[in-house]
Scaffold this motif. Structure first.
Motif, PDB file in Angstrom:
ATOM      1  N   LYS A 122       5.832  13.105  -5.015  1.00  0.00           N
ATOM      2  CA  LYS A 122       5.787  13.697  -3.882  1.00  0.00           C
ATOM      3  C   LYS A 122       5.518  12.550  -3.127  1.00  0.00           C
ATOM      4  CE  LYS A 122       3.710  17.900  -5.456  1.00  0.00           C
ATOM      5  NZ  LYS A 122       2.396  18.856  -5.835  1.00  0.00           N
ATOM      6  N   PRO A 123       5.875  12.654  -1.809  1.00  0.00           N
ATOM      7  CA  PRO A 123       5.891  11.383  -0.777  1.00  0.00           C
ATOM      8  C   PRO A 123       4.321  11.441  -0.256  1.00  0.00           C
ATOM      9  CG  PRO A 123       7.656  12.975  -0.097  1.00  0.00           C
ATOM     10  CD  PRO A 123       6.981  13.805  -1.199  1.00  0.00           C
ATOM     11  N   GLY A 124       3.978  10.078  -0.386  1.00  0.00           N
ATOM     12  CA  GLY A 124       2.582   9.748   0.023  1.00  0.00           C
ATOM     13  C   GLY A 124       1.466  10.003  -0.997  1.00  0.00           C
ATOM     14  N   LEU A 130      -2.956   9.703  -5.705  1.00  0.00           N
ATOM     15  CA  LEU A 130      -2.898  10.547  -6.794  1.00  0.00           C
ATOM     16  C   LEU A 130      -2.455   9.890  -8.001  1.00  0.00           C
ATOM     17  CD1 LEU A 130      -3.484  13.257  -8.083  1.00  0.00           C
ATOM     18  CD2 LEU A 130      -1.036  13.936  -7.161  1.00  0.00           C
ATOM     19  N   ARG A 131      -1.136   9.045  -7.883  1.00  0.00           N
ATOM     20  CA  ARG A 131      -0.454   8.460  -9.001  1.00  0.00           C
ATOM     21  C   ARG A 131      -1.488   7.407  -9.538  1.00  0.00           C
ATOM     22  NH1 ARG A 131       3.803   5.850 -11.058  1.00  0.00           N
ATOM     23  NH2 ARG A 131       5.469   7.422 -10.576  1.00  0.00           N
ATOM     24  N   GLN A 132      -2.200   6.860  -8.625  1.00  0.00           N
ATOM     25  CA  GLN A 132      -3.205   5.709  -9.284  1.00  0.00           C
ATOM     26  C   GLN A 132      -4.514   6.511 -10.106  1.00  0.00           C
ATOM     27  OE1 GLN A 132      -1.628   2.516  -9.304  1.00  0.00           O
ATOM     28  NE2 GLN A 132      -3.835   2.354  -9.524  1.00  0.00           N
ATOM     29  N   PRO A 173       0.574  14.135 -17.845  1.00  0.00           N
ATOM     30  CA  PRO A 173      -0.513  14.268 -16.790  1.00  0.00           C
ATOM     31  C   PRO A 173      -0.134  14.122 -15.158  1.00  0.00           C
ATOM     32  CG  PRO A 173      -1.315  13.000 -18.693  1.00  0.00           C
ATOM     33  CD  PRO A 173       0.331  13.101 -18.765  1.00  0.00           C
ATOM     34  N   PHE A 174       1.086  13.311 -15.278  1.00  0.00           N
ATOM     35  CA  PHE A 174       1.804  13.385 -13.721  1.00  0.00           C
ATOM     36  C   PHE A 174       2.249  14.724 -13.350  1.00  0.00           C
ATOM     37  CE2 PHE A 174       2.785   8.434 -13.465  1.00  0.00           C
ATOM     38  CZ  PHE A 174       1.352   8.176 -13.005  1.00  0.00           C
ATOM     39  N   THR A 175       2.985  15.218 -14.334  1.00  0.00           N
ATOM     40  CA  THR A 175       3.272  16.676 -13.998  1.00  0.00           C
ATOM     41  C   THR A 175       2.126  17.759 -13.890  1.00  0.00           C
ATOM     42  OG1 THR A 175       5.187  16.427 -15.192  1.00  0.00           O
ATOM     43  CG2 THR A 175       4.778  18.686 -14.782  1.00  0.00           C
ATOM     44  N   ARG A 210       4.426  15.007  -9.560  1.00  0.00           N
ATOM     45  CA  ARG A 210       5.872  15.129  -9.479  1.00  0.00           C
ATOM     46  C   ARG A 210       6.262  16.136  -8.448  1.00  0.00           C
ATOM     47  NH1 ARG A 210       6.974  10.262 -12.020  1.00  0.00           N
ATOM     48  NH2 ARG A 210       6.465  10.505 -14.049  1.00  0.00           N
ATOM     49  N   ALA A 211       7.218  15.864  -7.614  1.00  0.00           N
ATOM     50  CA  ALA A 211       8.036  16.844  -6.631  1.00  0.00           C
ATOM     51  C   ALA A 211       9.038  17.653  -7.410  1.00  0.00           C
ATOM     52  CB  ALA A 211       8.394  15.935  -5.233  1.00  0.00           C
ATOM     53  N   GLY A 212       9.613  16.830  -8.479  1.00  0.00           N
ATOM     54  CA  GLY A 212      10.907  17.329  -9.249  1.00  0.00           C
ATOM     55  C   GLY A 212      11.345  16.339 -10.092  1.00  0.00           C
ATOM     56  N   TRP A 213      12.443  16.627 -10.819  1.00  0.00           N
ATOM     57  CA  TRP A 213      13.119  15.749 -11.569  1.00  0.00           C
ATOM     58  C   TRP A 213      14.568  16.452 -11.849  1.00  0.00           C
ATOM     59  CZ3 TRP A 213       8.508  18.166 -12.765  1.00  0.00           C
ATOM     60  CH2 TRP A 213       8.557  19.322 -13.536  1.00  0.00           C
ATOM     61  N   ASP A 214      15.419  15.513 -12.452  1.00  0.00           N
ATOM     62  CA  ASP A 214      16.677  15.867 -12.830  1.00  0.00           C
ATOM     63  C   ASP A 214      16.993  15.374 -14.257  1.00  0.00           C
ATOM     64  OD1 ASP A 214      17.624  16.429  -9.984  1.00  0.00           O
ATOM     65  OD2 ASP A 214      17.181  14.345  -9.751  1.00  0.00           O
TER      66      ASP A 214
END
Length: 114
Positions: free
Chosen positions: A27-29, A33-35, A89-91, A96-100
């Motif tokens: 997700k942008p910005g 949250l990632r940290q 945990p990132f999901t 995560r905004a999405g994935w391919d």
């Protein structure tokens, strides 16, 4: 037949697994949250070595905040990859905004090492 029969090398027909490449979009910005989720994510990644063969963040430059990630996953099917992603945990933490998910054919038989 040449030195390499690419149809045979990429089919994995003799295996009960397939290789998948997964491209994640954060997700942008969401750098904070990632940290916050990073330690739990890294511990989770270490515990998934049987399926998650290569994993790492993607950045626009070496010092930039990651914008997503790239994985190479060894799994029996796409549903197993989706199930793996669902436990990250990132999901679960909402990064995560999405994935391919792509079927990936490794072209040469040599093992990959860095």
């Amino acid at each position: 037949m040449g030195e390499h029969d690419f149809a045979v090398l990429t089919a994995n027909a003799h295996e009960d697994w397939t290789l998948f490449a997964v491209r994640f979009h954060d997700k942008p910005g969401a750098g904070a949250l990632r940290q916050q989720l990073l330690q739990a994510h890294l511990e989770w990644v270490a515990a998934q070595r049987s399926m998650l063969r290569v994993a790492g963040s993607l950045r626009t430059s070496p010092d930039a905040t990651p914008v997503g990630a790239l994985w190479v996953v060894r799994a029996p099917d796409k549903a197993a990859v989706e199930a793996l992603i669902a436990t990250d945990p990132f999901t679960t933490g909402g990064l995560r905004a999405g994935w391919d998910i792509f079927h990936w054919s490794k072209a040469l038989p040599e093992r990959v090492s860095f």
